[in-house]
Each structure stands twice: as structure tokens, then as C-alpha cells.
Design a protein around this motif. Structure first.
Motif, PDB file in Angstrom:
ATOM      1  N   ALA A 149       0.813  -1.224   0.000  1.00  0.00           N
ATOM      2  CA  ALA A 149       0.000   0.000   0.000  1.00  0.00           C
ATOM      3  C   ALA A 149       0.838   1.261   0.000  1.00  0.00           C
ATOM      4  CB  ALA A 149      -0.930   0.005   1.217  1.00  0.00           C
ATOM      5  N   GLY A 150       2.116   1.149  -0.376  1.00  0.00           N
ATOM      6  CA  GLY A 150       3.001   2.311  -0.306  1.00  0.00           C
ATOM      7  C   GLY A 150       2.555   3.474  -1.164  1.00  0.00           C
ATOM      8  N   GLY A 151       2.034   3.197  -2.354  1.00  0.00           N
ATOM      9  CA  GLY A 151       1.560   4.288  -3.205  1.00  0.00           C
ATOM     10  C   GLY A 151       0.387   5.021  -2.596  1.00  0.00           C
ATOM     11  N   VAL A 207      -6.975   1.847  -6.101  1.00  0.00           N
ATOM     12  CA  VAL A 207      -6.348   3.157  -5.970  1.00  0.00           C
ATOM     13  C   VAL A 207      -5.268   3.272  -7.032  1.00  0.00           C
ATOM     14  CG1 VAL A 207      -4.955   4.674  -4.506  1.00  0.00           C
ATOM     15  CG2 VAL A 207      -6.801   3.319  -3.499  1.00  0.00           C
ATOM     16  N   ARG A 208      -5.396   4.274  -7.875  1.00  0.00           N
ATOM     17  CA  ARG A 208      -4.373   4.574  -8.870  1.00  0.00           C
ATOM     18  C   ARG A 208      -3.626   5.821  -8.401  1.00  0.00           C
ATOM     19  NH1 ARG A 208      -3.084   3.335 -13.988  1.00  0.00           N
ATOM     20  NH2 ARG A 208      -4.934   2.027 -14.263  1.00  0.00           N
ATOM     21  N   ARG A 255       7.887   7.458  -5.046  1.00  0.00           N
ATOM     22  CA  ARG A 255       8.081   7.325  -3.596  1.00  0.00           C
ATOM     23  C   ARG A 255       7.935   5.869  -3.157  1.00  0.00           C
ATOM     24  NH1 ARG A 255       8.388  11.608  -0.246  1.00  0.00           N
ATOM     25  NH2 ARG A 255       8.051  13.697  -1.099  1.00  0.00           N
ATOM     26  N   LYS A 256       6.942   5.169  -3.709  1.00  0.00           N
ATOM     27  CA  LYS A 256       6.769   3.770  -3.342  1.00  0.00           C
ATOM     28  C   LYS A 256       7.991   2.954  -3.745  1.00  0.00           C
ATOM     29  CE  LYS A 256       3.958  -0.364  -3.938  1.00  0.00           C
ATOM     30  NZ  LYS A 256       2.670  -0.963  -4.369  1.00  0.00           N
ATOM     31  N   GLU A 259       2.739  -3.722 -11.780  1.00  0.00           N
ATOM     32  CA  GLU A 259       1.540  -3.318 -11.026  1.00  0.00           C
ATOM     33  C   GLU A 259       0.903  -2.063 -11.606  1.00  0.00           C
ATOM     34  OE1 GLU A 259       0.246  -5.209  -8.122  1.00  0.00           O
ATOM     35  OE2 GLU A 259       1.469  -6.452  -9.460  1.00  0.00           O
ATOM     36  N   ASP A 260       1.652  -1.328 -12.424  1.00  0.00           N
ATOM     37  CA  ASP A 260       1.116  -0.208 -13.209  1.00  0.00           C
ATOM     38  C   ASP A 260       0.517   0.908 -12.347  1.00  0.00           C
ATOM     39  OD1 ASP A 260       0.643   1.087 -15.633  1.00  0.00           O
ATOM     40  OD2 ASP A 260      -1.372   0.258 -15.834  1.00  0.00           O
ATOM     41  N   GLY A 261       1.153   1.174 -11.203  1.00  0.00           N
ATOM     42  CA  GLY A 261       0.691   2.291 -10.375  1.00  0.00           C
ATOM     43  C   GLY A 261      -0.683   2.088  -9.767  1.00  0.00           C
ATOM     44  N   ILE A 262      -1.027   0.837  -9.472  1.00  0.00           N
ATOM     45  CA  ILE A 262      -2.352   0.521  -8.926  1.00  0.00           C
ATOM     46  C   ILE A 262      -2.193  -0.355  -7.689  1.00  0.00           C
ATOM     47  CG2 ILE A 262      -4.517  -0.745  -9.342  1.00  0.00           C
ATOM     48  CD1 ILE A 262      -4.215  -0.029 -12.305  1.00  0.00           C
ATOM     49  N   GLU A 263      -2.997  -0.083  -6.669  1.00  0.00           N
ATOM     50  CA  GLU A 263      -3.110  -0.954  -5.500  1.00  0.00           C
ATOM     51  C   GLU A 263      -4.573  -1.281  -5.286  1.00  0.00           C
ATOM     52  OE1 GLU A 263       0.861   0.783  -3.242  1.00  0.00           O
ATOM     53  OE2 GLU A 263      -1.112   1.563  -2.706  1.00  0.00           O
ATOM     54  N   ARG A 264      -4.829  -2.515  -4.860  1.00  0.00           N
ATOM     55  CA  ARG A 264      -6.203  -3.004  -4.746  1.00  0.00           C
ATOM     56  C   ARG A 264      -6.542  -3.369  -3.312  1.00  0.00           C
ATOM     57  NH1 ARG A 264      -4.253  -4.310  -9.714  1.00  0.00           N
ATOM     58  NH2 ARG A 264      -5.671  -3.976 -11.487  1.00  0.00           N
ATOM     59  N   PHE A 265      -7.764  -3.053  -2.926  1.00  0.00           N
ATOM     60  CA  PHE A 265      -8.221  -3.225  -1.552  1.00  0.00           C
ATOM     61  C   PHE A 265      -9.637  -3.788  -1.536  1.00  0.00           C
ATOM     62  CE2 PHE A 265      -5.356   0.373  -1.844  1.00  0.00           C
ATOM     63  CZ  PHE A 265      -4.506   0.241  -0.762  1.00  0.00           C
ATOM     64  N   ARG A 266     -10.049  -4.205  -0.341  1.00  0.00           N
ATOM     65  CA  ARG A 266     -11.465  -4.383  -0.012  1.00  0.00           C
ATOM     66  C   ARG A 266     -11.814  -3.294   0.997  1.00  0.00           C
ATOM     67  NH1 ARG A 266     -14.742  -8.359  -2.771  1.00  0.00           N
ATOM     68  NH2 ARG A 266     -13.302  -9.971  -3.548  1.00  0.00           N
ATOM     69  N   VAL A 267     -12.974  -2.693   0.828  1.00  0.00           N
ATOM     70  CA  VAL A 267     -13.367  -1.558   1.667  1.00  0.00           C
ATOM     71  C   VAL A 267     -14.432  -1.990   2.658  1.00  0.00           C
ATOM     72  CG1 VAL A 267     -14.239   0.802   1.728  1.00  0.00           C
ATOM     73  CG2 VAL A 267     -12.929   0.011  -0.248  1.00  0.00           C
TER      74      VAL A 267
END
Length: 249
Positions: A19-21, A193-194, A202-203, A231-239
Motif C-alpha cells: 500500500a506504499g503508493g 487506488v491509482r 516514492r513507493k 503493477e502499473d501504479g495501482i493498489e487493490r483493496f477491499r473496503v
């Protein structure tokens, strides 16, 4: 008042890798971002598998492996542009009776009672930081430390909302990575999150700060760069819960 985001990282690299980005983006948006890592305790005179875990990274038996990793974590938070890290005093799985790499990804040991102490520590951490947003792992990959963190954190009944991240690089090591707690997260909507070039930079710098881990996790610096690029500047989550308006759109 500045909003607060709290990231709960099992190990000294997990939050930055997964989740650094997002953390960098929140920091750039004016959030106070607190990255708290759970399993950071130094253990004198490591033996057996615990010792092997540092020897195979080229670190001799007299090196304080966890002190080295805590210092890497400090450089990583600087790279992300967020608060200095918080280090909780719990021992990693090899110091709790898990005696081989396969055991790290197997069932929890019946005598591994660390979760009871973790829940209390999480309650205090949340009380101290008063977060408006929490980020935490889903335990993709099934590492026992990640599983203990998720179970204990849920038992502490954290305030919402929570962004539950997909644990990188376990997400890309197998086409169908182990997900022992999938049933807990499937009811929650997915969130992507893009982040832009600056957060991506930074990540990458933060991940590279964990120099003791890069060879083991990615085969070296070039392997890290390739994995992050994929990963193309994307992080994925469940909300879980409702996100504050206007963030991470």
C-alpha cells in the motif's frame, strides 16, 4: 485538524510493498500517516530456523537482524513522505516455534497465543492515534503472522472505515495465491487506488529501502523494479465501511 491514516503492517516491509503508493498519496494530500509494524522485536542469540532466516540473506549470527530492518523501515517512511514509523515489540513467527518455511504458510500452531496480546496492543494503538482511516492486510498468501494480525485486529473491533490491502508480492507469486481468510473479505466491495508518478516514485524508493529483503523477495533490485512496473501504479483493496468523501478518488 489533520486527518489520520493508520497502516497496520505485519512485517517491516508489508505496508510499503502492498500500500506504499496509497500511503504516499495520502501524505501528499495532507494526511498524517502512521505506519505501525507489529513483528519487530530483536531476539538475542537466534537459533535454528530463526537464525537461518538471516544467514540466508548474508547476515552473520552476531548481526541484530531486526534492528537492521527497523532502520530500513525508517528510511522507507522518509521515502514515502509520512510520519516516522511505530514499531510494536512482538516476535516474528520463527521465534514463536515455526521451524521451517512451509510452517510459515501452514496452520497456526496451537501454542501460538500471540494474538491475545496483539488485540490489546491494537486497541491501545487505535486509542492513541484516533485514525480516520485504517489500512491493513487481507493475509493473501497465508503467512501465519499476517493471519494472526488480521484475526487480532478484527477482534479489537477497529473503527471504520478500513482498507484491507492485498498482500504483495504474495499476490503475484502464484496464479491462485492462498487466501485463508477470503471468506471474511468477499462481502466487502473492491476498491482500486491509482496513484501518479510522484507517489509511484516514492513507493519504489520506499520498497528499495528494505535492502535486506529485496534479494529474497524479488531476486534483486531489477526484479523489484520489474514487479512494481507490472503493477502499473495501482493498489487493490477491499473496503469495509464508508470512505471519507473525496479521498483516493
Amino acid at each position: 485538524m489533520m486527518p489520520v491514516a493508520l497502516a497496520i503492517s505485519p512485517h517491516l516491509d508489508d505496508a510499503a510493498f502492498s500500500a506504499g503508493g496509497t500511503l504516499a498519496r495520502l501524505g501528499a494530500q495532507g494526511w498524517q500517516v502512521v505506519m505501525a509494524t507489529v513483528f519487530t522485536a530483536s531476539v538475542a542469540n537466534p537459533q535454528g530456523f530463526a537464525l537461518a532466516c538471516q544467514l540466508d540473506k548474508g547476515l552473520g549470527p552476531h548481526v541484530d537482524y531486526m534492528a537492521l530492518r527497523r532502520s530500513e523501515d525508517c528510511f522507507a517512511t522518509e521515502a514515502l513522505g509520512i510520519e516516522a514509523p511505530v514499531h510494536l515489540p512482538f516476535r516474528e513467527a520463527p521465534h514463536r516455534g515455526y521451524a521451517s518455511a512451509p510452517e510459515l504458510f501452514s496452520e497456526l500452531r496451537p501454542d501460538d497465543s500471540v494474538g491475545l496480546n496483539l488485540a490489546d496492543a491494537f486497541e491501545r494503538l487505535v486509542a492513541d492515534t484516533q485514525p480516520d482511516l485504517i489500512l491493513a492486510p487481507q493475509a493473501v498468501g497465508g503467512h501465519v503472522d499476517h493471519v494472526q494480525v488480521v484475526r487480532a485486529f478484527r477482534a479489537a473491533q477497529p473503527p471504520l472505515p478500513v482498507l484491507w490491502w492485498r498482500d504483495f508480492p504474495y499476490t503475484v507469486r502464484d496464479a491462485a495465491p492462498k487466501q485463508p481468510l477470503r471468506h471474511l473479505f468477499e462481502p466487502y466491495p473492491e476498491w482500486m487506488v491509482r496513484f501518479g508518478a510522484e507517489a509511484e516514485r516514492r513507493k519504489a524508493e520506499a520498497c528499495a529501502a528494505y535492502a535486506s529483503q529485496i534479494g529474497f523477495q524479488f531476486g534483486g533490485a531489477e526484479g523489484l523494479r520489474e514487479r512494481l512496473a507490472a503493477e502499473d501504479g495501482i493498489e487493490r483493496f477491499r473496503v469495509q465501511g464508508k470512505l471519507p468523501d473525496g479521498i483516493l478518488d
